[in-house]
Design an enzyme around this catalytic site. Structure first.
Site, short mmCIF file in Angstrom:
data_model
loop_
_atom_site.label_atom_id
_atom_site.label_comp_id
_atom_site.label_asym_id
_atom_site.label_seq_id
_atom_site.Cartn_x
_atom_site.Cartn_y
_atom_site.Cartn_z
CE LYS A 55 -3.68 -2.33 2.40
NZ LYS A 55 -4.39 -2.87 3.55
CD GLN A 99 -3.40 -4.30 7.00
OE1 GLN A 99 -3.49 -3.36 6.25
NE2 GLN A 99 -3.88 -5.66 6.34
CG ASP A 122 -9.16 0.67 6.09
OD1 ASP A 122 -9.15 0.31 4.75
OD2 ASP A 122 -8.72 0.57 6.95
N1 GUN Z 1 -6.96 -6.07 6.67
C1 GUN Z 1 -7.40 -6.97 5.50
N2 GUN Z 1 -8.26 -6.16 4.55
C2 GUN Z 1 -8.11 -4.90 5.24
C3 GUN Z 1 -8.69 -3.48 4.82
O1 GUN Z 1 -9.20 -3.14 3.73
N3 GUN Z 1 -8.01 -2.44 5.72
C4 GUN Z 1 -7.57 -2.47 6.78
N4 GUN Z 1 -7.08 -1.70 7.41
N5 GUN Z 1 -7.11 -3.78 7.13
C5 GUN Z 1 -7.43 -4.93 6.41
#
Ligand code: GUN
Length: 300
Positions: A55, A99, A122
Site C-alpha cells: 500500500k 491494518q 478505510d
Molecule cells: N486487513 C485486511 N483487509 C483490510 C482492509 O481493507 N483495511 C484494513 N485496514 N485492514 C485490512
C-alpha cells in the site's frame, strides 16, 4: 450457453490507479499539497507486512507520500491512540490506515473511532458507516467508502451500466464487505437481499439474483446450479488451498468452473475483486486530499 464474460478486475484496477496517478500529478501541478497516506501496522504478521508495504509503495508510485508506522506486538492501547492523535493533527497526512486485525489485547472499535472521519480512508469509522447507511438513492459519495465494497460496485457498474431495478443477492453480512456492498447497491437502485449462514434455502434465493456478490469466506461455497443464467457473479473470497503437487493456489467462494458455464459475467480469483481494494484505497486517499482542498469529492 457461452461461457461468462470475465470481469477483469486487475485491468480495471490498473486503469483506476493510472487515473489516480494522473489526478495527483494535476493536483500537485496546480499548487496542491502532496497527498499523504499513513499506514499503521501493529505486530509482525508476515502477510500483513506484505499488504501494508504494498500500500505504501503504491502510494509513492502514484505521486503521494507514504508514512509507514510499524509498532511492536506489545504496543499498548494508549500508545496506539497517541499515534493516531498525532496523525490526525498532521496536515501532511490525508489518509490513515490501521491494518486489521489488531492484536487481541487492543480494542479495535476504540481505535477506529479515534481516527478523524475525514482521514478514514478505510471507511470504517462509525460516522462514515452511518453516512453510507443513510445515503439517499443516487446521492454523491462525498465521504470515504470501504475499499473492497467500492471496488465491487465500480466493477458492476462498468460491466452492466445501470443497475437500477436489478435483484442483488449478497452472501455474507460482514461489516467489511456484505453490509457496505448492500448499501452501495441500494444507492444504485437495486433490490437487495443480504443472506448469511442461517439463511433458509440459500440456493433458491441465489437463483433469483441478477447480481450475486459472494463474501462468505468459504472455499467454492456457491455452486453453479445456484446461479441464474446470465447473472453477474462477484466473488470476493480469497482462500488458499493445497494442490496435489504440495503447493497452494488461491480460489474464491464460488465454484468457478461450474459458475462460469451459467453466469453472464464473473470475476476470477485471483485477478477479480482483489486488485480493486488497494486501487480504491489510493482513490480514497486522493479524494480525501481533494476534499481538504475544497474540491469536489466523488467516488464513481
Ligand atoms: N486487513 C485486511 N483487509 C483490510 C482492509 O481493507 N483495511 C484494513 N485496514 N485492514 C485490512
Amino acid at each position: 450457453m457461452a461461457d461468462a464474460k470475465l470481469i477483469d478486475g486487475k485491468a480495471f484496477a490498473g486503469g483506476l490507479r493510472q487515473k489516480v496517478g494522473a489526478g495527483v500529478a494535476d493536483f500537485v501541478a496546480k499548487g496542491g499539497p502532496k497527498p499523504g497516506l499513513a499506514t499503521v501496522l501493529v505486530g509482525a504478521d508476515p502477510a500483513s507486512q506484505v499488504y501494508v508495504r504494498s500500500k505504501g509503495r503504491l502510494a509513492v508510485e502514484l505521486g503521494m507520500a507514504s508514512f509507514d508506522h510499524q509498532l511492536p506486538e506489545d504496543t499498548t492501547q494508549a500508545e496506539l491512540l497517541e499515534l493516531i492523535g498525532r496523525l490526525n493533527a498532521d496536515p501532511s497526512v490525508n489518509g490513515i490506515l490501521v491494518q486489521l486485525p489488531l492484536p487481541k489485547h487492543l480494542d479495535t472499535a476504540q481505535v477506529l473511532i479515534a481516527i478523524d472521519p475525514a482521514k478514514d480512508v478505510d471507511g470504517f469509522h462509525p460516522v462514515n458507516v452511518g453516512r453510507l447507511g443513510s445515503i439517499a438513492p443516487g446521492a454523491p459519495l462525498d465521504f470515504p467508502v470501504p475499499c473492497t465494497p467500492l471496488g465491487v460496485s465500480m466493477l458492476l457498474q462498468d460491466a452492466l451500466g445501470s443497475l437500477s431495478g436489478l435483484n442483488a443477492v449478497i452472501v455474507g453480512r460482514s461489516n467489511l464487505v456484505g453490509r457496505p456492498v448492500a448499501q452501495l447497491l441500494l444507492r444504485a437502485d437495486c433490490t437487495v437481499t443480504i443472506t448469511h449462514s442461517r439463511t433458509r434455502d440459500l440456493p433458491g434465493i441465489c437463483r433469483q439474483a441478477d447480481i450475486l456478490v459472494v463474501a462468505i469466506g468459504k472455499t467454492e461455497f456457491v455452486k453453479g446450479d445456484w446461479i441464474k443464467p446470465g447473472a453477474a457473479v462477484i466473488d470476493v473470497g480469497i482462500n488458499r488451498i493445497p494442490t496435489p503437487e504440495g503447493k497452494s493456489r488461491l480460489v474464491g467462494d464460488v465454484a468457478f468452473a461450474e459458475a462460469q458455464k451459467v453466469a453472464g459475467y464473473i470475476t476470477p480469483v485471483p485477478g477479480g475483486v482483489g486488485p480493486m481494494t488497494v486501487a480504491c484505497l489510493m482513490f480514497n486517499t486522493f479524494q480525501a486530499a481533494r476534499h481538504k482542498a475544497g474540491l469536489a469529492m466523488t467516488a464513481a
